[in-house]
Design an enzyme around this catalytic site. Structure first.
Site, mmCIF file in Angstrom:
data_model
loop_
_atom_site.group_PDB
_atom_site.id
_atom_site.type_symbol
_atom_site.label_atom_id
_atom_site.label_comp_id
_atom_site.label_asym_id
_atom_site.label_seq_id
_atom_site.Cartn_x
_atom_site.Cartn_y
_atom_site.Cartn_z
ATOM 1 N N THR A 1 69.902 69.969 64.035
ATOM 2 C CA THR A 1 70.854 68.762 63.972
ATOM 3 C C THR A 1 69.775 67.418 63.667
ATOM 4 O OG1 THR A 1 70.093 68.352 66.459
ATOM 5 C CG2 THR A 1 71.855 69.424 65.878
ATOM 6 N N ASP A 2 68.233 67.798 63.788
ATOM 7 C CA ASP A 2 67.657 66.604 63.576
ATOM 8 C C ASP A 2 67.638 65.898 62.298
ATOM 9 O OD1 ASP A 2 66.440 66.945 66.244
ATOM 10 O OD2 ASP A 2 64.838 67.735 65.739
ATOM 11 N N THR B 1 68.335 74.694 66.196
ATOM 12 C CA THR B 1 69.071 74.840 67.649
ATOM 13 C C THR B 1 69.704 75.873 67.671
ATOM 14 O OG1 THR B 1 67.843 72.964 68.371
ATOM 15 C CG2 THR B 1 69.530 73.973 69.814
HETATM 16 C C1 SIN Z 1 68.433 71.115 66.667
HETATM 17 O O1 SIN Z 1 69.001 71.560 65.943
HETATM 18 O O2 SIN Z 1 69.225 70.363 67.560
HETATM 19 C C2 SIN Z 1 67.183 70.519 66.794
HETATM 20 C C3 SIN Z 1 66.126 71.310 65.802
HETATM 21 C C4 SIN Z 1 66.340 71.390 64.698
HETATM 22 O O3 SIN Z 1 66.628 70.399 64.128
HETATM 23 O O4 SIN Z 1 66.221 72.462 63.872
#
Ligand code: SIN
Length: 342
Positions: free
Chosen positions: A106-107, A26
């Site tokens: 973040t995932d 993200t």
């Molecule tokens: C994010 O980065 O918050 C969600 C998408 C990902 O993990 O690539």
């Protein structure tokens, strides 16, 4: 009258040389409008665009950027972990490079960070950062997170601290950082032990260090074939079908996201006992999200040959079990030693 008869010029300290490895997420996400923070494409923007948005980076470090991938991190894979860990080790072996920053989704950041924490063979700083809002959003959190991550990687206080996670002005250990909210910018927490320190306005302060072995002090090296290890969850009415299917598929290890202190529904537990008899390693973790799973807390481990994950969440426990099995580890005594050490 005093006159200034001589002076010596004091050279400004040379800025650290930091390599930024971009993997997507993200932080590199782009949506149709600035108010859209749910429907967007992760990993849409290149690292040069992200760096250009933060001119202050230039005052902090000499930066070299490499686009390693453009992933939505839900699609992260052990094969990519191998590529990333090898790249980080190669870069840090270069005397001219002072540290590495990795931009990530973040995932699954908590899994990649812990993998690197156990396989990077350098005391130089490695800092992962990310964002909860896409780069196109009002109040995007990525630019400041990136600046803080580079500031941290360039700071001598980060040397020897293992792999770090910098988000929302906070510094987490890769061992403990976990995503705990689906949308909030303070999504990352270190639930059992708390943050290591903070980064703000160019200042870095550590309040504590991690005591468990990491980076140069681990027995793990990247590059061996990844063993098949899965996670199963215990819940009301869970059947044994998933475990039986995994055993039939040749699984080498199973991490159980148990209830409470790693307790396991009777039907699932019997399936795991049967799996163990087929040579499958079984590690008990908890689905709760914080706290420890005490060895023998449910009177299981000595009696049944299970291993306790301690304070590692199921996703981090899976990373450690994969590395331990890849290194040739077998048996509950050896595996419990690994979980007690890392
Ligand atoms: C994010 O980065 O918050 C969600 C998408 C990902 O993990 O690539």
């Amino acid at each position: 009258m005093n006159t200034l008869t001589s002076f010596s010029a004091v050279a400004a300290p040379e800025r650290a040389r930091i390599v930024v490895l971009a993997t997507g997420g993200t932080i590199a996400g782009s949506a149709a409008t600035p108010t859209e923070t749910s429907a967007y494409q992760a990993g849409a923007l290149g690292i040069d665009t992200l760096l250009t948005a933060v001119p202050a980076l230039d005052e902090v470090a000499r930066i070299e950027a490499q686009q390693v991938a453009s992933l939505d991190s839900k699609d992260m894979s052990p094969a990519f972990w191998t590529i990333l860990a090898q790249r980080v080790n190669e870069l840090l072996a270069d005397d001219a490079i002072d540290g590495v920053v990795i931009t990530h989704g973040t995932d699954t950041l908590e899994e990649t960070a812990y993998l690197l924490h156990l396989t990077v063979k350098s005391r130089k700083p490695v800092v992962l950062t990310a964002a909860m809002r896409p780069a196109s959003a009002l109040s995007a959190d990525g630019p400041l997170n990136l600046l803080n991550a580079v500031t941290l990687a360039a700071n001598p206080a980060a040397v020897g601290q293992g792999v770090l996670v910098a988000l929302n002005n906070q510094i987490h250990s890769a061992r403990e950082a976990a995503k705990t909210s689906t949308y909030a910018v303070d999504a990352f927490q270190s639930p059992e032990f708390g943050i290591l320190g903070w980064v703000q306005d160019g200042r870095v302060e550590f309040g504590r260090s991690v005591v468990r072995a990491h980076t140069t002090a681990t027995e793990f090296v990247i590059g061996a074939a990844w063993p098949h290890v899965e996670i199963v969850t215990s819940y009301a009415g869970v059947s044994r079908a998933l475990v039986d299917g995994l055993v039939a598929a040749g699984v080498r290890g199973i991490v159980v996201a148990g209830t409470g202190n790693g307790s396991i529904h009777a039907s699932l537990q019997q399936a795991l006992v049967d799996a163990l008899k087929q040579g499958v390693a079984v590690v008990r973790s908890s689905r709760v999200g914080s706290g420890h799973v005490m060895r023998n807390g449910a009177a299981l481990d000595d009696a049944l040959g299970f291993v306790s994950a301690g304070s590692l969440n199921p996703y981090k426990a899976r990373v450690l079990l994969m590395l331990a099995l890849a290194a040739g580890g077998t048996g509950p005594v050896m595996l419990q030693r690994v979980f007690d050490q890392y």
